[in-house]
Design a protein around this motif. Structure first.
Motif, mmCIF file in Angstrom:
data_model
loop_
_atom_site.group_PDB
_atom_site.id
_atom_site.type_symbol
_atom_site.label_atom_id
_atom_site.label_comp_id
_atom_site.label_asym_id
_atom_site.label_seq_id
_atom_site.Cartn_x
_atom_site.Cartn_y
_atom_site.Cartn_z
ATOM 1 N N ASP A 1 6.234 1.029 5.603
ATOM 2 C CA ASP A 1 7.534 0.680 5.029
ATOM 3 C C ASP A 1 8.130 1.936 4.405
ATOM 4 O OD1 ASP A 1 9.662 -0.179 3.305
ATOM 5 O OD2 ASP A 1 8.796 -2.182 3.295
ATOM 6 N N ILE A 2 9.303 2.332 4.894
ATOM 7 C CA ILE A 2 10.010 3.497 4.357
ATOM 8 C C ILE A 2 11.318 2.994 3.776
ATOM 9 C CG2 ILE A 2 11.009 5.760 4.857
ATOM 10 C CD1 ILE A 2 9.159 5.869 7.319
ATOM 11 N N GLN A 3 11.309 2.711 2.494
ATOM 12 C CA GLN A 3 12.487 2.226 1.775
ATOM 13 C C GLN A 3 13.185 1.084 2.512
ATOM 14 O OE1 GLN A 3 14.797 5.765 1.086
ATOM 15 N NE2 GLN A 3 13.423 6.468 -0.516
ATOM 16 N N GLY A 4 12.407 0.091 2.934
ATOM 17 C CA GLY A 4 12.966 -1.080 3.591
ATOM 18 C C GLY A 4 12.995 -1.013 5.108
ATOM 19 N N LEU A 5 12.836 0.169 5.682
ATOM 20 C CA LEU A 5 12.736 0.300 7.134
ATOM 21 C C LEU A 5 11.258 0.128 7.493
ATOM 22 C CD1 LEU A 5 13.904 1.007 9.946
ATOM 23 C CD2 LEU A 5 13.390 3.405 9.405
ATOM 24 N N VAL A 6 10.959 -0.949 8.216
ATOM 25 C CA VAL A 6 9.556 -1.236 8.560
ATOM 26 C C VAL A 6 9.269 -0.701 9.954
ATOM 27 C CG1 VAL A 6 7.836 -3.045 8.907
ATOM 28 C CG2 VAL A 6 9.544 -3.267 7.085
ATOM 29 N N LEU A 7 8.203 0.083 10.041
ATOM 30 C CA LEU A 7 7.744 0.614 11.319
ATOM 31 C C LEU A 7 6.502 -0.166 11.717
ATOM 32 C CD1 LEU A 7 7.711 4.441 10.468
ATOM 33 C CD2 LEU A 7 9.666 3.029 11.094
ATOM 34 N N LYS A 8 6.517 -0.768 12.884
ATOM 35 C CA LYS A 8 5.319 -1.398 13.438
ATOM 36 C C LYS A 8 4.733 -0.384 14.415
ATOM 37 C CE LYS A 8 6.755 -6.110 12.769
ATOM 38 N NZ LYS A 8 6.906 -7.443 13.322
ATOM 39 N N VAL A 9 3.567 0.126 14.065
ATOM 40 C CA VAL A 9 2.962 1.227 14.812
ATOM 41 C C VAL A 9 1.709 0.733 15.522
ATOM 42 C CG1 VAL A 9 2.005 3.555 14.645
ATOM 43 C CG2 VAL A 9 3.795 2.839 13.048
ATOM 44 N N THR A 10 1.629 1.023 16.802
ATOM 45 C CA THR A 10 0.399 0.765 17.541
ATOM 46 C C THR A 10 -0.112 2.078 18.091
ATOM 47 O OG1 THR A 10 1.678 0.186 19.511
ATOM 48 C CG2 THR A 10 0.868 -1.629 18.186
ATOM 49 N N SER A 11 -1.421 2.229 18.025
ATOM 50 C CA SER A 11 -2.096 3.423 18.500
ATOM 51 C C SER A 11 -2.744 3.096 19.843
ATOM 52 C CB SER A 11 -3.156 3.824 17.471
ATOM 53 O OG SER A 11 -4.031 4.774 18.014
ATOM 54 N N HIS A 12 -2.596 4.003 20.793
ATOM 55 C CA HIS A 12 -3.156 3.805 22.127
ATOM 56 C C HIS A 12 -3.881 5.079 22.566
ATOM 57 C CE1 HIS A 12 -0.547 0.240 22.573
ATOM 58 N NE2 HIS A 12 0.344 0.983 21.935
ATOM 59 N N ILE A 13 -4.944 4.914 23.319
ATOM 60 C CA ILE A 13 -5.660 6.053 23.885
ATOM 61 C C ILE A 13 -5.360 6.082 25.381
ATOM 62 C CG2 ILE A 13 -7.908 7.145 24.248
ATOM 63 C CD1 ILE A 13 -7.103 6.853 21.269
ATOM 64 N N ILE A 14 -4.796 7.187 25.841
ATOM 65 C CA ILE A 14 -4.490 7.366 27.257
ATOM 66 C C ILE A 14 -5.092 8.698 27.694
ATOM 67 C CG2 ILE A 14 -2.681 7.650 28.990
ATOM 68 C CD1 ILE A 14 -0.905 5.882 27.272
ATOM 69 N N ASN A 15 -5.997 8.630 28.644
ATOM 70 C CA ASN A 15 -6.683 9.835 29.140
ATOM 71 C C ASN A 15 -7.264 10.666 28.004
ATOM 72 O OD1 ASN A 15 -6.063 9.185 31.803
ATOM 73 N ND2 ASN A 15 -4.143 10.311 31.748
ATOM 74 N N GLY A 16 -7.797 10.001 26.998
ATOM 75 C CA GLY A 16 -8.439 10.686 25.881
ATOM 76 C C GLY A 16 -7.493 11.173 24.797
ATOM 77 N N ASP A 17 -6.189 11.004 24.986
ATOM 78 C CA ASP A 17 -5.205 11.415 23.974
ATOM 79 C C ASP A 17 -4.699 10.189 23.227
ATOM 80 O OD1 ASP A 17 -5.223 14.175 24.653
ATOM 81 O OD2 ASP A 17 -3.844 13.772 26.321
ATOM 82 N N GLU A 18 -4.520 10.334 21.909
ATOM 83 C CA GLU A 18 -3.995 9.239 21.110
ATOM 84 C C GLU A 18 -2.482 9.365 21.000
ATOM 85 O OE1 GLU A 18 -5.221 6.800 17.135
ATOM 86 O OE2 GLU A 18 -5.458 8.963 17.059
ATOM 87 N N ILE A 19 -1.778 8.300 21.383
ATOM 88 C CA ILE A 19 -0.329 8.241 21.242
ATOM 89 C C ILE A 19 -0.001 7.078 20.323
ATOM 90 C CG2 ILE A 19 0.075 9.254 23.520
ATOM 91 C CD1 ILE A 19 1.001 6.370 24.357
ATOM 92 N N PHE A 20 1.205 7.114 19.754
ATOM 93 C CA PHE A 20 1.641 6.065 18.843
ATOM 94 C C PHE A 20 2.986 5.531 19.312
ATOM 95 C CE2 PHE A 20 -1.109 8.888 16.513
ATOM 96 C CZ PHE A 20 -1.950 8.010 15.844
#
Length: 77
Positions: A10-29
Motif C-alpha cells: 500500500d503506497i498512500q492508498g494505491l494498492v499494488l497486488k504483486v505476484t512473483s514468478h520464476i521463469i527460466n531461473g529468473d524472478e519477475i514480478f
C-alpha cells in the motif's frame, strides 16, 4: 513458470497486488494496480555492477524503477 509468492503493498492508498514468478531461473514480478492502470511486469537486472529495475517489455522505465524499489523494500522488512 512457477508462482513463488503473492503479496500487497500500500503506497498512500494505491494498492499494488504483486505476484512473483520464476521463469527460466529468473524472478519477475507482476504488479496489478488498484487505480486500474495497466499491469506492470518488472525484473531486477544488472548493468556493469549496478542493479536496476526495468519493465518487460521496455517502455515503462520510471514506473519500473519506482515500484521495483517498493518491492525491494517489502523484502527488506
Amino acid at each position: 513458470m512457477q508462482t513463488a509468492e503473492e503479496f500487497e503493498i500500500d503506497i498512500q492508498g494505491l494498492v499494488l497486488k504483486v505476484t512473483s514468478h520464476i521463469i527460466n531461473g529468473d524472478e519477475i514480478f507482476r504488479i496489478v494496480f488498484s487505480d486500474n492502470r495497466p499491469p506492470l511486469i518488472v525484473i531486477e537486472a544488472i548493468a556493469g555492477s549496478r542493479p536496476f529495475w526495468t519493465s518487460v517489455p521496455q517502455g515503462r522505465q520510471k514506473e519500473a524503477e519506482f515500484f521495483g524499489a517498493r518491492i525491494a523494500d517489502h523484502f527488506k522488512k
